[in-house]
Motif scaffolding. Structure first.
Motif, PDB file in Angstrom:
ATOM      1  N   CYS A 108       0.109  11.953  -9.402  1.00  0.00           N
ATOM      2  CA  CYS A 108      -0.579  13.473  -9.351  1.00  0.00           C
ATOM      3  C   CYS A 108       0.418  14.815  -9.356  1.00  0.00           C
ATOM      4  O   CYS A 108      -0.171  15.694  -9.556  1.00  0.00           O
ATOM      5  N   GLY A 109       1.437  14.366  -9.799  1.00  0.00           N
ATOM      6  CA  GLY A 109       2.512  15.418 -10.207  1.00  0.00           C
ATOM      7  C   GLY A 109       3.552  16.026  -9.368  1.00  0.00           C
ATOM      8  O   GLY A 109       4.148  16.791  -9.262  1.00  0.00           O
ATOM      9  N   ILE A 110       3.357  15.341  -7.993  1.00  0.00           N
ATOM     10  CA  ILE A 110       4.478  15.562  -6.912  1.00  0.00           C
ATOM     11  C   ILE A 110       5.633  14.777  -7.268  1.00  0.00           C
ATOM     12  O   ILE A 110       5.773  13.750  -7.464  1.00  0.00           O
ATOM     13  N   ASP A 111       6.500  15.491  -7.219  1.00  0.00           N
ATOM     14  CA  ASP A 111       7.961  15.040  -7.595  1.00  0.00           C
ATOM     15  C   ASP A 111       8.695  14.551  -6.707  1.00  0.00           C
ATOM     16  O   ASP A 111       9.592  14.857  -6.219  1.00  0.00           O
ATOM     17  N   LEU A 112       8.101  13.306  -5.983  1.00  0.00           N
ATOM     18  CA  LEU A 112       8.766  12.646  -5.021  1.00  0.00           C
ATOM     19  C   LEU A 112      10.183  11.960  -5.289  1.00  0.00           C
ATOM     20  O   LEU A 112      10.354  11.477  -6.290  1.00  0.00           O
ATOM     21  N   SER A 113      11.163  12.193  -4.428  1.00  0.00           N
ATOM     22  CA  SER A 113      12.518  11.491  -5.009  1.00  0.00           C
ATOM     23  C   SER A 113      12.607  10.560  -3.759  1.00  0.00           C
ATOM     24  O   SER A 113      13.521   9.575  -4.077  1.00  0.00           O
ATOM     25  N   ARG A 114      12.101  10.603  -2.619  1.00  0.00           N
ATOM     26  CA  ARG A 114      12.284   9.650  -1.701  1.00  0.00           C
ATOM     27  C   ARG A 114      11.157   9.704  -0.525  1.00  0.00           C
ATOM     28  O   ARG A 114      10.610  10.581  -0.233  1.00  0.00           O
ATOM     29  N   ALA A 115      10.778   8.578   0.259  1.00  0.00           N
ATOM     30  CA  ALA A 115       9.821   8.773   1.114  1.00  0.00           C
ATOM     31  C   ALA A 115      10.014   7.439   2.166  1.00  0.00           C
ATOM     32  O   ALA A 115      10.734   6.647   1.751  1.00  0.00           O
ATOM     33  N   SER A 116       9.579   7.486   3.238  1.00  0.00           N
ATOM     34  CA  SER A 116      10.180   6.327   4.162  1.00  0.00           C
ATOM     35  C   SER A 116       8.618   6.178   5.304  1.00  0.00           C
ATOM     36  O   SER A 116       7.883   7.088   5.438  1.00  0.00           O
ATOM     37  N   ILE A 166       0.790  -1.124  -0.058  1.00  0.00           N
ATOM     38  CA  ILE A 166      -0.062  -0.058  -0.001  1.00  0.00           C
ATOM     39  C   ILE A 166       0.888   1.144   0.095  1.00  0.00           C
ATOM     40  O   ILE A 166       0.378   2.294  -0.776  1.00  0.00           O
ATOM     41  N   PHE A 167       1.985   1.041   0.878  1.00  0.00           N
ATOM     42  CA  PHE A 167       2.851   2.637   1.046  1.00  0.00           C
ATOM     43  C   PHE A 167       3.639   2.549  -0.708  1.00  0.00           C
ATOM     44  O   PHE A 167       3.831   3.514  -1.104  1.00  0.00           O
ATOM     45  N   LEU A 168       4.008   1.362  -1.172  1.00  0.00           N
ATOM     46  CA  LEU A 168       4.534   1.581  -2.430  1.00  0.00           C
ATOM     47  C   LEU A 168       3.591   2.115  -3.504  1.00  0.00           C
ATOM     48  O   LEU A 168       3.822   3.060  -4.228  1.00  0.00           O
ATOM     49  N   GLN A 169       2.324   1.768  -3.506  1.00  0.00           N
ATOM     50  CA  GLN A 169       1.312   2.481  -4.286  1.00  0.00           C
ATOM     51  C   GLN A 169       1.075   3.812  -4.145  1.00  0.00           C
ATOM     52  O   GLN A 169       0.890   4.674  -5.033  1.00  0.00           O
ATOM     53  N   LEU A 170       0.820   3.987  -2.771  1.00  0.00           N
ATOM     54  CA  LEU A 170       0.664   5.573  -2.417  1.00  0.00           C
ATOM     55  C   LEU A 170       1.732   6.435  -2.821  1.00  0.00           C
ATOM     56  O   LEU A 170       1.314   7.489  -3.495  1.00  0.00           O
ATOM     57  N   CYS A 171       3.143   6.159  -2.837  1.00  0.00           N
ATOM     58  CA  CYS A 171       4.209   6.694  -3.558  1.00  0.00           C
ATOM     59  C   CYS A 171       3.959   6.973  -4.867  1.00  0.00           C
ATOM     60  O   CYS A 171       4.157   8.082  -5.432  1.00  0.00           O
ATOM     61  N   ASN A 172       3.773   5.936  -5.618  1.00  0.00           N
ATOM     62  CA  ASN A 172       3.510   5.907  -7.052  1.00  0.00           C
ATOM     63  C   ASN A 172       2.293   6.947  -7.548  1.00  0.00           C
ATOM     64  O   ASN A 172       2.667   7.487  -8.529  1.00  0.00           O
ATOM     65  N   ARG A 173       1.397   6.796  -6.636  1.00  0.00           N
ATOM     66  CA  ARG A 173       0.111   7.463  -7.007  1.00  0.00           C
ATOM     67  C   ARG A 173       0.274   9.173  -6.800  1.00  0.00           C
ATOM     68  O   ARG A 173      -0.256   9.844  -7.404  1.00  0.00           O
ATOM     69  N   LEU A 174       1.169   9.369  -5.545  1.00  0.00           N
ATOM     70  CA  LEU A 174       1.619  10.771  -5.368  1.00  0.00           C
ATOM     71  C   LEU A 174       2.336  11.214  -6.581  1.00  0.00           C
ATOM     72  O   LEU A 174       2.091  12.549  -6.993  1.00  0.00           O
ATOM     73  N   VAL A 175       3.364  10.311  -6.863  1.00  0.00           N
ATOM     74  CA  VAL A 175       4.068  11.011  -8.235  1.00  0.00           C
ATOM     75  C   VAL A 175       3.019  11.170  -9.383  1.00  0.00           C
ATOM     76  O   VAL A 175       3.109  12.153 -10.386  1.00  0.00           O
TER      77      VAL A 175
END
Length: 390
Positions: free
Chosen positions: A41-49, A30-39
């Motif tokens: 949305c246009g959020i330029d995530l480079s790292r999350a934990s 779920i966390f993996l998909q959350l990060c991918n879905r935030l990306v």
């Protein structure tokens, strides 16, 4: 100014969290998909934990790190000692866990930053960092962080979207983390096989199955005398070292520890497993070697009774307090053999049924027929050759 989200992906993200994660059993995916879905949305995530506590007997919790461009998550265990370290005390994690406040840091600032973690992230090329509490019921608090390497950092609209998403993520993550905690606690206290039986619904008194298994019962000798000579903490330490030496080989060779009984234990090796009897003997041999090589080898005495047969495996107890264990004549005979080790001054005694089943007569010495309490017929008893001291 209202943020423009790509392809209405904000609504899709919220809908997914509310109704699209039912089939996901673990918080990691779920966390993996959350990060991918935030990306998306246009959020330029480079790292999350994501940092959460599961209170495993060997570690405090788990750290999950998502990095852009990496095909899989980096999942790490976190030791109990970490919260006493300077690294933790001088970090944004300590602030979030202690206060429940959000933390944000512009990593583009000139000069030294407040925490060493910020310096590390800046050196990796990240420009903006934020950490948030994940609030669960009963005051349980976990932590999630996000970073970007975009030159301008996070926008106010992106921070607002993350803030909007996290309460939903908190709900879906709590269910998975508590499921994991329940599984961990059951595995810790009743063993992996019994825990799966219980989670599958075997919680009715008297429920269970018949199981053909090799059985071993171990017990320390002179434990009362040892307890009188040592402090409480020393006694607990000795017991833990003793059980480490015995349980490691049992688990290595496919056995299941069903019960610790003071200074003793009960374990079974189901015969459905290949070489179950041979594996039990391997476990006993390695446990003997481990005890002999330890600092306790010169003072620990122990006895082990080994038998094979059918046992009843299931719930035994009162209406409100149950024990998932094995019972039956085969267990009783193994217990009697363990008691007989005191009289015969042999650390490991084995029934003739086990010797025949395992084909290990060349590694044992026949100790003759013995009358055992609760059994009408005398039992042929064998001692394991080349034993350690009784």
């Amino acid at each position: 100014m209202k943020e423009h989200w790509q392809g209405d992906s904000r609504d899709a993200l919220l809908s997914w969290l509310m109704a699209g994660v039912r089939e996901e059993l673990g918080v990691e995916q779920i966390f993996l998909q959350l990060c991918n879905r935030l990306v998306a949305c246009g959020i330029d995530l480079s790292r999350a934990s994501l940092h959460f506590r599961v209170h495993h007997p060997q570690w405090l919790g788990t750290r999950i790190i998502w990095s852009r461009g990496q095909p899989a998550l980096d999942v790490q265990t976190v030791a109990y000692e970490v919260e006493a370290t300077d690294t933790f005390r001088k970090s944004p994690f300590q602030i979030v866990f202690t206060t429940g406040s959000e933390v944000r840091q512009d990593l583009r600032m000139c000069g030294p930053l407040r925490f060493a973690l910020y310096e590390e992230l800046r050196q990796e090329g990240h420009t903006d960092y934020t950490a948030w509490p994940i609030e669960h019921t009963q005051g349980k608090r976990h932590l999630v962080t996000f970073a970007t390497d975009r030159a301008s950092g996070f926008s106010d609209g992106e921070i607002a979207l993350i803030r909007e998403v996290l309460p939903l993520f908190s709900l879906v993550s709590e269910i998975r983390i508590k499921n994991q905690l329940a599984r961990t606690l059951l595995q810790t206290y009743v063993g992996p096989h019994a825990s799966e039986q219980i989670l599958d619904g075997a919680t009715t008194r008297g429920s269970g199955v018949s199981l053909n298994a090799a059985i071993m019962i171990c017990d320390l000798r002179g434990f009362t005398r040892l307890s009188d000579r040592r402090s409480r903490d020393d006694v607990i330490s000795i017991l833990n070292q003793y059980f480490d030496a015995i349980t490691g080989p049992i688990e290595k060779y496919g056995g299941e520890i069903l019960k610790f009984i003071g200074d003793g234990l009960l374990a079974v090796f189901p015969l459905e497993q290949p070489e179950a009897c041979e594996n039990l003997l391997r476990a006993v041999s390695e446990a003997q070697d481990a005890i002999a090589a330890s600092q306790l080898g010169h003072e620990l005495r122990y006895g082990t009774g080994i038998h094979v047969g059918e046992v009843m495996y299931g719930n035994i107890g009162s209406q409100k307090r149950l024990d998932f264990t094995v019972i039956g004549p085969a267990v009783n005979l193994a217990s009697r053999l363990e008691n007989l080790t005191k009289e015969l001054q042999r650390p490991v005694l084995i029934s003739s049924e086990f010797v025949k089943r395992a084909g290990c007569a060349d590694r044992t010495k026949c100790m003759g027929l013995h009358n055992l309490k609760g059994f009408e017929d005398a039992v042929e008893v064998h001692a394991l050759c080349s034993p350690r001291r009784p």
